[in-house]
Design an enzyme around this catalytic site. Structure first.
Site, PDB file in Angstrom:
ATOM      1  N   LYS A  19     -15.074   8.534   5.787  1.00  0.00           N
ATOM      2  CA  LYS A  19     -15.416   8.591   4.364  1.00  0.00           C
ATOM      3  C   LYS A  19     -16.267   7.399   3.914  1.00  0.00           C
ATOM      4  CE  LYS A  19     -11.615  11.447   2.794  1.00  0.00           C
ATOM      5  NZ  LYS A  19     -10.537  11.678   1.853  1.00  0.00           N
ATOM      6  N   LYS A  42      -4.442  -5.241   1.083  1.00  0.00           N
ATOM      7  CA  LYS A  42      -5.088  -3.978   0.706  1.00  0.00           C
ATOM      8  C   LYS A  42      -4.834  -3.661  -0.767  1.00  0.00           C
ATOM      9  CE  LYS A  42      -5.507  -0.856   4.613  1.00  0.00           C
ATOM     10  NZ  LYS A  42      -4.888   0.311   5.244  1.00  0.00           N
ATOM     11  N   ASN A  90     -16.421  12.255   0.108  1.00  0.00           N
ATOM     12  CA  ASN A  90     -15.688  13.316   0.827  1.00  0.00           C
ATOM     13  C   ASN A  90     -16.423  14.657   0.784  1.00  0.00           C
ATOM     14  OD1 ASN A  90     -15.139  14.303  -1.774  1.00  0.00           O
ATOM     15  ND2 ASN A  90     -13.155  15.079  -1.140  1.00  0.00           N
ATOM     16  N   ASP A 108     -11.849  13.895  -4.352  1.00  0.00           N
ATOM     17  CA  ASP A 108     -10.407  13.692  -4.137  1.00  0.00           C
ATOM     18  C   ASP A 108      -9.668  13.322  -5.433  1.00  0.00           C
ATOM     19  OD1 ASP A 108     -10.197  14.249  -1.401  1.00  0.00           O
ATOM     20  OD2 ASP A 108     -10.742  12.215  -0.831  1.00  0.00           O
TER      21      ASP A 108
HETATM   22  P1  NAP Z   1      -4.630   5.583   4.726  1.00  0.00           P
HETATM   23  O1  NAP Z   1      -6.035   5.249   4.350  1.00  0.00           O
HETATM   24  O2  NAP Z   1      -4.129   5.308   6.089  1.00  0.00           O
HETATM   25  O3  NAP Z   1      -3.694   4.831   3.649  1.00  0.00           O
HETATM   26  C1  NAP Z   1      -2.296   4.809   3.710  1.00  0.00           C
HETATM   27  C2  NAP Z   1      -1.857   3.454   3.209  1.00  0.00           C
HETATM   28  O4  NAP Z   1      -0.430   3.427   3.124  1.00  0.00           O
HETATM   29  C3  NAP Z   1      -2.262   2.325   4.160  1.00  0.00           C
HETATM   30  O5  NAP Z   1      -2.793   1.266   3.419  1.00  0.00           O
HETATM   31  C4  NAP Z   1      -0.947   1.965   4.829  1.00  0.00           C
HETATM   32  O6  NAP Z   1      -0.907   0.639   5.265  1.00  0.00           O
HETATM   33  C5  NAP Z   1       0.017   2.208   3.688  1.00  0.00           C
HETATM   34  N1  NAP Z   1       1.399   2.314   4.137  1.00  0.00           N
HETATM   35  C6  NAP Z   1       1.867   2.826   5.291  1.00  0.00           C
HETATM   36  N2  NAP Z   1       3.200   2.729   5.323  1.00  0.00           N
HETATM   37  C7  NAP Z   1       3.594   2.158   4.164  1.00  0.00           C
HETATM   38  C8  NAP Z   1       4.846   1.779   3.610  1.00  0.00           C
HETATM   39  N3  NAP Z   1       5.976   1.981   4.277  1.00  0.00           N
HETATM   40  N4  NAP Z   1       4.858   1.225   2.389  1.00  0.00           N
HETATM   41  C9  NAP Z   1       3.721   0.996   1.721  1.00  0.00           C
HETATM   42  N5  NAP Z   1       2.500   1.304   2.198  1.00  0.00           N
HETATM   43  C10 NAP Z   1       2.434   1.888   3.400  1.00  0.00           C
HETATM   44  O7  NAP Z   1      -4.353   7.127   4.469  1.00  0.00           O
HETATM   45  P2  NAP Z   1      -4.924   8.026   3.266  1.00  0.00           P
HETATM   46  O8  NAP Z   1      -6.127   8.732   3.700  1.00  0.00           O
HETATM   47  O9  NAP Z   1      -4.995   7.192   2.043  1.00  0.00           O
HETATM   48  O10 NAP Z   1      -3.775   9.115   3.153  1.00  0.00           O
HETATM   49  C11 NAP Z   1      -2.497   8.791   2.666  1.00  0.00           C
HETATM   50  C12 NAP Z   1      -1.642  10.060   2.576  1.00  0.00           C
HETATM   51  O11 NAP Z   1      -2.208  10.933   1.602  1.00  0.00           O
HETATM   52  C13 NAP Z   1      -1.571  10.858   3.878  1.00  0.00           C
HETATM   53  O12 NAP Z   1      -0.291  11.402   4.013  1.00  0.00           O
HETATM   54  C14 NAP Z   1      -2.579  11.953   3.671  1.00  0.00           C
HETATM   55  O13 NAP Z   1      -2.264  13.120   4.399  1.00  0.00           O
HETATM   56  C15 NAP Z   1      -2.418  12.209   2.168  1.00  0.00           C
HETATM   57  N6  NAP Z   1      -3.643  12.767   1.562  1.00  0.00           N
HETATM   58  C16 NAP Z   1      -3.512  13.923   0.859  1.00  0.00           C
HETATM   59  C17 NAP Z   1      -4.619  14.461   0.244  1.00  0.00           C
HETATM   60  C18 NAP Z   1      -4.472  15.738  -0.533  1.00  0.00           C
HETATM   61  O14 NAP Z   1      -5.497  16.351  -0.851  1.00  0.00           O
HETATM   62  N7  NAP Z   1      -3.273  16.141  -0.864  1.00  0.00           N
HETATM   63  C19 NAP Z   1      -5.874  13.824   0.349  1.00  0.00           C
HETATM   64  C20 NAP Z   1      -5.957  12.633   1.073  1.00  0.00           C
HETATM   65  C21 NAP Z   1      -4.831  12.113   1.675  1.00  0.00           C
HETATM   66  P3  NAP Z   1      -1.343   0.324   6.798  1.00  0.00           P
HETATM   67  O15 NAP Z   1      -2.769   0.718   6.936  1.00  0.00           O
HETATM   68  O16 NAP Z   1      -1.095  -1.129   6.931  1.00  0.00           O
HETATM   69  O17 NAP Z   1      -0.437   1.181   7.645  1.00  0.00           O
END
Ligand code: NAP
Length: 285
Positions: free
Chosen positions: A72, A163, A94, A110
């Site tokens: 992205k 972050k 996206n 998004d």
């Molecule tokens: P990402 O860029 O990997 O971001 C996730 C963030 O959460 C990271 O900064 C991660 O830190 C942090 N994290 C992980 N474990 C944690 C905890 N225990 N407590 C607090 N923070 C924590 O992923 P993303 O793309 O943003 O996606 C996040 C979620 O949203 C996923 O489940 C994805 O499937 C969902 N999503 C859904 C949609 C939809 O349309 N419904 C769209 C996009 C994403 P670290 O990097 O240090 O692990």
């Protein structure tokens, strides 16, 4: 020329993308309009992004595509057409539309997809306290649209504090009056008054994942939105429901970001109900 050579090609780039359900909703929409078009998944290995942008798009005459993890941010550098303000603000794209002259226009659907889903559920942002767990790509998309709608406050928690602080800094640049902070401890997440709790981490996808928000902090005037849509009901949503909270999973966000992408590509209004049905039938079998 046979029919297949005239087929318009759309799709999704990412790595991995095999898990994606987007093709089902987009192909249902193309079929609805009787379009000779197909949405396919392009799994692009980490060193293959440049080739995709410089060769594949033109060779395959791709008309438009979505971009997912991990491209992205990197894809923004390839945009040569219109660049939407949300792409500029988030530094992430996206949805890309290939214009008639080959220029690539970029959008980010998004965050607006998230808002459209909230609106459908009659949840408003102004005056609310918003607690956002996670500061990754999805959190950024959500926060940047929520910030524009005058919430009372936004608090962000990420396991990686830097972050969360970085996201706060970015949003402060655009909305300097916004009451926004990165919290260090989850206790600072207690919501006093009507609020919205958003889980934008992958925590909850696995059955044995922990509950990130304490059960006793959940009250019926808190709306709980989990961006995860598979499983349909995460531990967070189950617990919140039992505490009397209104809840939503991320299916609506997935649906509406797709509907908006479809509209950017085709100029036709997305058949929302049909696209929702196509997703539900595939995800929740
Ligand atoms: P990402 O860029 O990997 O971001 C996730 C963030 O959460 C990271 O900064 C991660 O830190 C942090 N994290 C992980 N474990 C944690 C905890 N225990 N407590 C607090 N923070 C924590 O992923 P993303 O793309 O943003 O996606 C996040 C979620 O949203 C996923 O489940 C994805 O499937 C969902 N999503 C859904 C949609 C939809 O349309 N419904 C769209 C996009 C994403 P670290 O990097 O240090 O692990």
């Amino acid at each position: 020329m046979d029919d297949s050579s005239k087929k318009e090609l759309y799709g999704l780039i990412g790595y991995p993308v095999k898990h994606s359900f987007s093709s089902f909703m987009h192909n249902a929409a193309f079929e609805h309009y009787g379009m000779n078009a197909e949405y396919v998944l392009f799994e692009i290995e980490p060193n293959g992004l440049e080739e995709f942008f410089t060769k594949t798009i033109h060779e395959k005459k791709i008309k438009g595509f979505n971009v997912t993890i991990p491209y992205k941010e990197a894809s923004v550098a390839y945009l040569t057409g219109q660049i939407s303000p949300l792409v500029r603000a988030n530094g992430a794209v996206n949805t890309i539309r290939v214009e008639a002259d080959g220029a690539l226009s970029g959008f980010n659907t998004d965050g607006i997809g998230f808002l459209k889903d909230l609106k459908e559920k009659h949840v408003t942002i102004p005056g609310k306290k918003i607690c956002l767990i996670g500061a990754g790509g999805a959190a950024k998309a959500v926060a940047s649209v929520v910030a524009s709608l005058e919430p009372d406050e936004i608090r962000i928690f990420d396991i990686d504090q830097k972050k969360a602080q970085n996201l706060v800094r970015i949003l402060k640049n655009f909305y300097f009056k916004l009451n926004i902070s990165a919290v260090t401890y989850m206790d600072e997440f207690i919501i006093d008054g009507p609020g919205i709790l958003v889980n934008a981490t992958p925590v909850g996808m696995k059955e044995d994942d922990p509950l990130l928000f304490k059960e006793e902090w959940l009250r019926p005037d808190i709306f709980v939105y989990d961006l995860i849509y598979n499983p349909q009901e995460t531990k967070l949503l189950k617990t919140a429901k039992a505490k009397g909270c209104r809840c939503a999973n991320g299916l609506g966000m997935l649906l509406y970001q797709g509907c908006l992408a479809f509209e950017h590509w085709t100029g036709k209004s997305a058949p929302v109900d049909l696209m929702r049905k196509a997703l539900q039938e595939r995800i929740y079998v």
